[in-house]
Design an enzyme around this catalytic site. Structure first.
Site, short mmCIF file in Angstrom:
data_model
loop_
_atom_site.label_atom_id
_atom_site.label_comp_id
_atom_site.label_asym_id
_atom_site.label_seq_id
_atom_site.Cartn_x
_atom_site.Cartn_y
_atom_site.Cartn_z
N ASN A 1 -43.42 -29.83 117.10
CA ASN A 1 -41.96 -29.97 116.98
C ASN A 1 -41.58 -30.47 115.59
O ASN A 1 -42.29 -31.29 114.99
CB ASN A 1 -41.36 -30.82 118.10
CG ASN A 1 -42.05 -32.16 118.32
OD1 ASN A 1 -43.24 -32.31 118.08
ND2 ASN A 1 -41.29 -33.13 118.77
N GLU B 1 -38.38 -32.05 113.70
CA GLU B 1 -37.04 -32.62 113.90
C GLU B 1 -36.26 -32.67 112.59
O GLU B 1 -36.79 -32.40 111.51
CB GLU B 1 -37.18 -34.01 114.55
CG GLU B 1 -37.84 -33.90 115.92
CD GLU B 1 -37.88 -35.21 116.69
OE1 GLU B 1 -37.60 -36.28 116.12
OE2 GLU B 1 -38.20 -35.14 117.90
N GLU C 1 -43.07 -25.19 120.79
CA GLU C 1 -43.36 -23.84 121.31
C GLU C 1 -42.72 -22.77 120.42
O GLU C 1 -43.33 -21.77 120.07
CB GLU C 1 -42.84 -23.69 122.74
CG GLU C 1 -43.47 -24.63 123.73
CD GLU C 1 -42.69 -25.93 123.90
OE1 GLU C 1 -42.22 -26.50 122.88
OE2 GLU C 1 -42.57 -26.39 125.04
N ALA D 1 -32.61 -34.73 110.65
CA ALA D 1 -31.58 -35.76 110.73
C ALA D 1 -30.31 -35.20 111.39
O ALA D 1 -29.58 -35.93 112.08
CB ALA D 1 -31.27 -36.29 109.33
N CYS E 1 -38.38 -27.07 118.67
CA CYS E 1 -39.48 -27.44 119.55
C CYS E 1 -40.80 -26.84 119.06
O CYS E 1 -40.83 -25.83 118.36
CB CYS E 1 -39.23 -26.92 120.96
SG CYS E 1 -37.84 -27.66 121.80
N CYS F 1 -38.69 -26.55 127.35
CA CYS F 1 -37.25 -26.53 127.58
C CYS F 1 -36.78 -25.09 127.85
O CYS F 1 -37.52 -24.12 127.63
CB CYS F 1 -36.50 -27.14 126.40
SG CYS F 1 -36.40 -26.03 124.98
N1 THU Z 1 -39.61 -30.72 122.49
C1 THU Z 1 -40.53 -29.72 122.27
O1 THU Z 1 -41.14 -29.64 121.20
N2 THU Z 1 -40.73 -28.82 123.25
C2 THU Z 1 -40.06 -28.82 124.44
O2 THU Z 1 -40.18 -27.86 125.20
C3 THU Z 1 -39.20 -29.94 124.81
C4 THU Z 1 -38.88 -30.87 123.71
C5 THU Z 1 -39.37 -31.67 121.41
C6 THU Z 1 -38.01 -31.54 120.80
C7 THU Z 1 -37.81 -32.91 120.21
O3 THU Z 1 -38.41 -32.90 118.92
C8 THU Z 1 -38.61 -33.82 121.12
O4 THU Z 1 -39.46 -32.98 121.88
C9 THU Z 1 -37.76 -34.65 122.05
O5 THU Z 1 -36.89 -33.85 122.77
#
Ligand code: THU
Length: 160
Positions: free
Chosen positions: A62, A64, A75, A66, A73, A112
């Site tokens: 993942n 992220e 995946e 700011a 994500c 998700c």
């Molecule tokens: N996240 C993923 O990488 N994959 C998912 O399917 C669910 C959530 C990440 C997104 C964010 O960086 C962190 O988890 C918290 O939501």
């Protein structure tokens, strides 16, 4: 009278030793990928690994931002990077795991909705099911035979 449609989803619930050697390698790569996550806001580290038809593995984590919604994500990071680098590659397994930064234990990694939709697109594209292996609770794993089992009633190019 309204008719009822019952959808059956089958999921293998596996102990670590029940994974194939390739699945263990893929899960290990997903764990390594999680270490590389750029997740300074959630500190929730997610790793994804893709196994290709020829056995090559590809990873994502993942990423992220700011501006929170601009992040992505693990995946989708893995799937988009693979498709950008190897547009014709066929995926034979997708493995996902997660953990909190300060803890060693791997946590359930349930993709998700947006990631399931993207998985569905690539499954449709390759015309073969993509098995999905997810870290589950208590050190167990869930193995889905197809993205269809993770996302029934999916929107595909056939709906356009
Ligand atoms: N996240 C993923 O990488 N994959 C998912 O399917 C669910 C959530 C990440 C997104 C964010 O960086 C962190 O988890 C918290 O939501």
């Amino acid at each position: 009278m309204a008719s009822e449609l019952n959808i059956q989803i089958s999921v293998d619930v596996l102990e670590p030793q029940e994974l194939t050697a390739e699945e263990q390698q893929a899960m290990q790569l997903a764990q390594e990928a999680a270490v590389d996550a750029y997740a300074p806001y959630s500190n929730f580290l997610v790793g994804a690994a893709l196994v290709l038809e020829d056995g090559t593995m590809f990873k994502g984590s993942n990423q992220e931002n700011a501006a929170y919604p601009s992040g992505l994500c693990a995946e989708r990071t893995a799937l988009f990077a693979l498709s950008a680098h190897h547009p014709r590659a066929k995926i034979k397994l997708l493995a996902v795991t997660a953990r909190r930064r300060q803890e060693q234990e791997f946590l359930p990694a349930m993709p998700c909705g947006a990631c399931r939709q993207v998985m569905a697109e690539y499954e449709y594209k390759q015309r073969e099911p993509i098995p999905v292996l997810l870290q589950a609770a208590d050190g167990k794993f869930y193995r889905f035979k197809s993205v269809t089992d993770l996302l029934p009633f999916q929107f595909t190019p056939d709906n356009l």
